[in-house]
Design an enzyme around this catalytic site. Structure first.
Site, mmCIF file in Angstrom:
data_model
loop_
_atom_site.group_PDB
_atom_site.id
_atom_site.type_symbol
_atom_site.label_atom_id
_atom_site.label_comp_id
_atom_site.label_asym_id
_atom_site.label_seq_id
_atom_site.Cartn_x
_atom_site.Cartn_y
_atom_site.Cartn_z
ATOM 1 N N CYS A 1 2.224 1.137 1.778
ATOM 2 C CA CYS A 1 1.975 -0.816 2.144
ATOM 3 C C CYS A 1 0.366 -0.467 3.097
ATOM 4 O O CYS A 1 -0.279 -0.218 2.611
ATOM 5 C CB CYS A 1 2.737 -1.476 3.579
ATOM 6 S SG CYS A 1 4.009 -0.497 3.646
ATOM 7 N N LYS B 1 1.066 2.147 -5.870
ATOM 8 C CA LYS B 1 -0.362 2.475 -6.022
ATOM 9 C C LYS B 1 -0.304 4.244 -5.271
ATOM 10 O O LYS B 1 -0.600 5.201 -6.652
ATOM 11 C CB LYS B 1 -1.219 1.914 -6.805
ATOM 12 C CG LYS B 1 -2.447 2.500 -6.587
ATOM 13 C CD LYS B 1 -2.663 2.785 -8.489
ATOM 14 C CE LYS B 1 -4.288 3.363 -9.006
ATOM 15 N NZ LYS B 1 -3.550 3.566 -10.628
HETATM 16 O O1 M6R Z 1 -3.258 9.000 -6.874
HETATM 17 P P1 M6R Z 1 -2.687 10.168 -7.240
HETATM 18 O O2 M6R Z 1 -2.776 10.602 -8.416
HETATM 19 O O3 M6R Z 1 -1.792 11.420 -6.697
HETATM 20 O O4 M6R Z 1 -0.621 9.753 -8.183
HETATM 21 C C1 M6R Z 1 -0.155 10.488 -8.441
HETATM 22 C C2 M6R Z 1 1.219 9.849 -9.214
HETATM 23 O O5 M6R Z 1 1.971 8.888 -8.713
HETATM 24 C C3 M6R Z 1 0.626 8.683 -10.251
HETATM 25 O O6 M6R Z 1 -0.398 9.046 -11.528
HETATM 26 C C4 M6R Z 1 1.651 8.383 -10.730
HETATM 27 O O7 M6R Z 1 2.286 8.933 -11.447
HETATM 28 C C5 M6R Z 1 1.002 7.659 -11.505
HETATM 29 N N1 M6R Z 1 0.721 5.588 -11.695
HETATM 30 C C6 M6R Z 1 1.612 7.079 -12.869
HETATM 31 O O8 M6R Z 1 1.036 6.206 -14.301
#
Ligand code: M6R
Length: 595
Positions: free
Chosen positions: A2, A590
């Site tokens: 959020c 995200k």
């Molecule tokens: O912010 P982070 O790199 O730790 O996030 C990890 C995953 O949630 C992120 O890479 C997710 O798999 C992506 N949205 C894929 O495109």
């Protein structure tokens, strides 16, 4: 999870347009529901519902909202289904307090029971409402606002930040515990938000808030206090110099496409940074001396860890263990000690699964480093040292430029560890530009051809195995089709039975693995499947696959990095052709700050 934004102005004024704009800039943090509240004298005007900012703001005419204080919140549902009543902000029992939070109050269920038994009016299942009642219960007992918040902080378990205000007052209050919070100071106003994109269009003078701090915002000043003892904390504001270009779409229809096209530029920046960084030397010294080396991340960042482990083994002869962060805890943490080194990889630096693993690794004495994009994020503060990904804002939920820079950072470190000349990597940005220009029209055509399928595979081997997994994740994430990425050699051990006439299977072929990949291609093609190869110009691929997407010649390591670009474009075009918004895929967010 959020996003929150609050603003305090001198007098009543039209705050609706400011709240709408702020909410739009926080959309990447959540987009199940949106709400806005303004406080004008004795009156709170609260409007909220399920849906995107534009739709909800238009339906409830946020633009006409006025007051001297305003709060908006973007929700990504955890406690309570997406619904109007669970949308934020929330009122207290008698409607003279209003507040909103981001993050998770993990004892929400128990707290709601307590509030109900104390006679408070609980309207939703949402934990943001618990933040408001947690303050209300102490106001009712006669505490002043700051003390009520301090006591509420002790009651609310979990990681969160929240902003709250009341009628007949000239202030807003905010608190941070584990989730991001930044204050903005402008001419005749102050504001507070989960993140900078909503603040920077209003002011570049900011104060970053730390955990355990309460902020009081007046129109002309802010005051920081410690939750612990209520003492005033003095902190000078800083000026943010970054441009806001990155948070605009810059002429592209979607952030994702813009971010795909930004990859060459940010690759230049990360290479430049790595070359000049003293931190890299420290990281490599520790890695060389380590007993075991772990690369830890989730989702796309985990795929970068897999690529990193292949590079470390193949280029530097150094074994590294790539591991999904939540699995690190049960599988490796019990066995790690101070002789081990972990590289924690995360775009956001706020992914809870990664932070959980990091916390345990630190407690076991392991040396932890970070590879993160968001400066000032929790990961960057909880590691012994960290390297920035230098990507600027990545707004689109599907990670693109942060993945390629993670992979480049690993490739750079493996090259340095092997004692090889890192200048050879300077060709990467130009090769990325060439790749995108060369493959774009063909990928769009292939996307149209295979888009009727809701089931497909991406296969790779060695350096291209992590790329196949990453391509599959992108396809799943934004087309909602089932796409599985796997080792090409494993396909014949079961999944081959899925192949029927026209069934799409995408092979990512490293230049040294073409003979092996050809076997897989033929196993699919001879059963009527549609074999699509991504690789360097090669007569064998051309002769055997149904479609071949040729990428520029480089070496096996850079080849893998380039091969992800057509897969990003393929998922983008398939998503758009299906009528989806690739920037904000359903059910996702995200930044995942939940377990
Ligand atoms: O912010 P982070 O790199 O730790 O996030 C990890 C995953 O949630 C992120 O890479 C997710 O798999 C992506 N949205 C894929 O495109």
């Amino acid at each position: 999870m959020c996003g929150i934004f609050g603003i305090v102005t001198k007098d009543d004024q039209p705050l609706g347009p400011i709240l709408i704009e702020a909410a739009k800039r926080l959309t990447y943090r959540g987009y199940d529901s949106v709400g806005a509240a303004t406080i004008r004298g004795e009156k709170i005007d609260l409007r909220k519902d399920v849906g995107r900012v534009d739709d909800v703001a238009a339906k409830y005419d946020f633009a006409e909202m006025t007051g001297s204080r305003g709060i908006t919140q973007l929700r990504w549902a955890t406690f309570g289904e997406p619904s109007q009543v669970n949308s934020q902000p929330h009122l207290d029992s008698d409607g003279d307090l209003v507040g909103a939070h981001n993050g998770n109050v993990v004892n929400n269920v128990e707290l709601r029971q307590q509030f109900i038994s104390e006679g408070l009016t609980v309207r939703s299942q949402n934990d943001g409402e618990s933040c408001v009642h947690a303050v209300e219960r102490y106001i009712n007992k006669g505490y002043d606002f700051i003390d009520a918040i301090r006591l509420a902080y002790g009651d609310l378990a979990g990681d969160y930040a929240f902003v709250i205000g009341r009628v007949s007052d000239d202030k807003l209050y905010a608190i941070k515990k584990g989730s991001g919070l930044v204050v903005g100071l402008g001419e005749g106003f102050t504001c507070v938000s989960s993140d900078l994109p909503s603040i920077l269009p209003l002011t570049r003078t900011i104060i970053r808030i730390q955990d355990g701090e309460i902020i009081t915002l007046w129109a002309g000043r802010v005051e920081l206090r410690s939750v612990k003892d209520g003492s005033v904390i003095l902190r000078d504001p800083e000026t943010v110099t970054e441009t806001m270009d990155a948070v605009q779409k810059g002429g592209y229809p979607h952030f994702m496409l813009k971010e795909i096209h930004e990859q060459a530029q940010v690759a230049r920046e990360v290479l430049h940074m790595l070359e000049g960084s003293s931190e890299v030397r420290t990281v490599l010294e520790k890695m060389r001396a380590a007993r075991h080396l772990y690369f830890i991340g989730c989702g796309t960042s985990y795929h970068a860890c897999l690529a990193g482990a292949v590079y470390f083994a193949q280029i530097a002869g150094r074994a590294a263990i790539p591991v999904l962060a939540p699995q690190f805890v049960p599988q490796y943490a019990p066995a790690v000690n101070h002789e081990d080194v972990g590289m924690f990889v995360s775009q956001s630096g706020e992914t809870k699964d990664v932070l959980n693993a990091l916390q345990i690794a630190n407690a076991k004495g392991m040396t932890s480093f970070g590879l993160a994009n968001v400066i000032g994020s929790t990961l960057t503060k909880a590691t012994a040292g960290w390297l920035p990904l230098c990507c600027g804002y990545e707004i689109s939920v599907p990670a693109t430029k942060t993945f390629t820079n993670q992979v480049i950072a690993f490739l750079y470190m493996a090259t340095r560890m092997a004692g090889h000349d890192t200048h050879q990597l300077e060709q990467i940005p130009e090769l990325m530009e060439e790749t995108i220009a060369a493959v774009a029209p063909q990928v769009e055509a292939i996307a149209a051809e295979i888009n009727k399928w809701n089931d497909l595979y991406t296969l790779g081997y060695g350096t291209t195995y992590p790329i196949a997994l990453e391509g599959a994740l992108k396809l799943k994430e934004i087309t909602y089709a089932h796409c599985e990425g796997m080792l090409s050699t494993e396909f014949k051990h079961g999944p081959l039975s899925a192949v029927s006439q026209g069934y799409p299977v995408i092979f990512v072929a490293g230049p040294e693995d073409v003979p092996l990949i050809l076997s897989g291609i033929n196993e699919v093609a001879c059963r009527g499947g549609h074999a699509i190869a991504i690789g360097e110009e090669d007569a064998r691929l051309r002769a055997n696959a149904n479609d071949v997407i040729f990428i520029p010649k480089s070496n096996p390591y850079i080849n893998a990095l380039l091969a992800v670009l057509p897969l990003q474009l393929l998922s983008y075009h398939m998503s758009v052709a299906r009528g989806y918004d690739p920037d904000f895929p359903r059910n996702l967010s995200k930044t995942l700050t939940v377990d």
